[in-house]
Design an enzyme around this catalytic site. Structure first.
Site, PDB file in Angstrom:
ATOM      1  N   ARG A  11      -5.994  -3.566   6.816  1.00 17.74           N
ATOM      2  CA  ARG A  11      -5.468  -2.638   5.823  1.00 17.74           C
ATOM      3  C   ARG A  11      -6.132  -1.285   6.040  1.00 17.74           C
ATOM      4  NH1 ARG A  11      -6.931  -0.473   0.847  1.00 17.74           N
ATOM      5  NH2 ARG A  11      -5.245  -0.255  -0.652  1.00 17.74           N
ATOM      6  N   HIS A  12      -5.394  -0.248   5.742  1.00 19.78           N
ATOM      7  CA  HIS A  12      -5.947   1.102   5.824  1.00 19.78           C
ATOM      8  C   HIS A  12      -7.152   1.246   4.902  1.00 19.78           C
ATOM      9  CE1 HIS A  12      -4.397   2.201   1.849  1.00 19.78           C
ATOM     10  NE2 HIS A  12      -3.273   1.579   2.204  1.00 19.78           N
ATOM     11  N   GLY A  13      -7.962   2.245   5.153  1.00 22.11           N
ATOM     12  CA  GLY A  13      -9.104   2.533   4.278  1.00 22.11           C
ATOM     13  C   GLY A  13      -8.651   3.141   2.959  1.00 22.11           C
ATOM     14  N   ASN A  18      -5.873   5.419  -4.130  1.00 20.86           N
ATOM     15  CA  ASN A  18      -6.601   4.179  -4.428  1.00 20.86           C
ATOM     16  C   ASN A  18      -7.803   4.495  -5.307  1.00 20.86           C
ATOM     17  OD1 ASN A  18      -6.209   3.284  -0.977  1.00 20.86           O
ATOM     18  ND2 ASN A  18      -4.886   2.616  -2.640  1.00 20.86           N
ATOM     19  N   THR A  24       0.518   4.035  -5.422  1.00 22.97           N
ATOM     20  CA  THR A  24       0.610   4.781  -4.170  1.00 22.97           C
ATOM     21  C   THR A  24       2.008   4.678  -3.578  1.00 22.97           C
ATOM     22  OG1 THR A  24      -1.714   4.333  -3.770  1.00 22.97           O
ATOM     23  CG2 THR A  24      -0.449   5.152  -1.920  1.00 22.97           C
ATOM     24  N   GLY A  25       2.423   3.462  -3.276  1.00 23.81           N
ATOM     25  CA  GLY A  25       3.757   3.264  -2.728  1.00 23.81           C
ATOM     26  C   GLY A  25       4.008   4.075  -1.485  1.00 23.81           C
ATOM     27  N   ARG A  61      -2.323   7.245   5.999  1.00 25.52           N
ATOM     28  CA  ARG A  61      -3.431   6.294   5.889  1.00 25.52           C
ATOM     29  C   ARG A  61      -3.391   5.229   6.977  1.00 25.52           C
ATOM     30  NH1 ARG A  61       0.016   6.269   1.590  1.00 25.52           N
ATOM     31  NH2 ARG A  61       1.039   4.346   0.963  1.00 25.52           N
ATOM     32  N   GLU A  87       3.701  -0.427   2.600  1.00 23.02           N
ATOM     33  CA  GLU A  87       3.461  -1.118   1.341  1.00 23.02           C
ATOM     34  C   GLU A  87       4.656  -1.003   0.407  1.00 23.02           C
ATOM     35  OE1 GLU A  87       0.946   1.129  -1.827  1.00 23.02           O
ATOM     36  OE2 GLU A  87       0.059   1.524   0.129  1.00 23.02           O
ATOM     37  N   TYR A  90       6.841   1.948  -5.125  1.00 24.40           N
ATOM     38  CA  TYR A  90       6.822   1.916  -6.588  1.00 24.40           C
ATOM     39  C   TYR A  90       7.852   2.858  -7.202  1.00 24.40           C
ATOM     40  CZ  TYR A  90       2.796  -1.129  -6.790  1.00 24.40           C
ATOM     41  OH  TYR A  90       1.969  -2.222  -6.681  1.00 24.40           O
ATOM     42  N   ARG A 115       2.283  -6.684 -10.756  1.00 26.43           N
ATOM     43  CA  ARG A 115       1.911  -7.966 -10.149  1.00 26.43           C
ATOM     44  C   ARG A 115       3.013  -9.016 -10.093  1.00 26.43           C
ATOM     45  NH1 ARG A 115      -1.691  -5.907  -7.353  1.00 26.43           N
ATOM     46  NH2 ARG A 115      -3.565  -5.219  -8.384  1.00 26.43           N
TER      47      ARG A 115
END
Length: 157
Positions: A11-13, A18, A24-25, A61, A87, A90, A115
């Site tokens: 996964r990206h940092g 974050n 983020t989406g 990212r 990802e 959203y 979720r």
């Protein structure tokens, strides 16, 4: 006997979103200082692994994280951008602070949006939608690896 192929997925940092607890989406925030340090940690852990191809997305990212990893991998000559591994989108919530959403709607509604597997945010994707999108990438990846007999790295979300 067939050669065993490997996938190194990471996964990206951390990004500014974050850090700030924003949805983020598909928005495109950069890595934070911590995110760059996290990328270095991943890079050092993968230093002894070998891969000939790497996948990333159009989002900063993903590219920024992969760039750090590639410093240790001159053998990786093939870079492929594939947005199917981005990802979850959203939708109209991209960029919104979690706390503002909770204040306006409720923690229960936040948990449902954030979720629940089948719930779509307004103009966004459910996790079920993401699963379908990523599944097509996985099918492609299996064929790509087998055909080219390569290990791959994936800078994902």
């Amino acid at each position: 006997m067939a050669k065993t192929l490997h996938i190194y997925i990471f996964r990206h940092g951390q990004t500014t979103y974050n850090r700030d607890k924003r949805f983020t989406g598909f928005h495109n925030p950069p890595l934070t200082k911590l995110g760059k340090k996290q990328a270095e940690i991943i890079a050092k852990k993968l230093k002894t692994k070998r891969f000939q191809a790497a996948f990333y997305t159009k989002l900063k990212r993903s590219r920024q994280t992969l760039k750090v990893i590639l410093k240790y991998h001159p053998e990786c000559k093939t870079l492929i951008k594939d947005n199917r591994i981005m990802e979850r989108n959203y939708g109209s919530l991209n960029g919104t602070l979690h706390k503002d959403y909770i204040k306006k709607y409720s923690l229960e509604q936040f948990n449902r949006i954030h979720r629940n597997f089948y719930t779509r945010p307004p103009k966004g994707e459910s996790f079920a939608d993401v699963e379908k999108r990523v599944s097509s990438f996985i099918k492609y990846l299996k064929i790509f690896m087998k055909k080219n007999k390569v290990n791959v790295a994936i800078s994902a979300h």
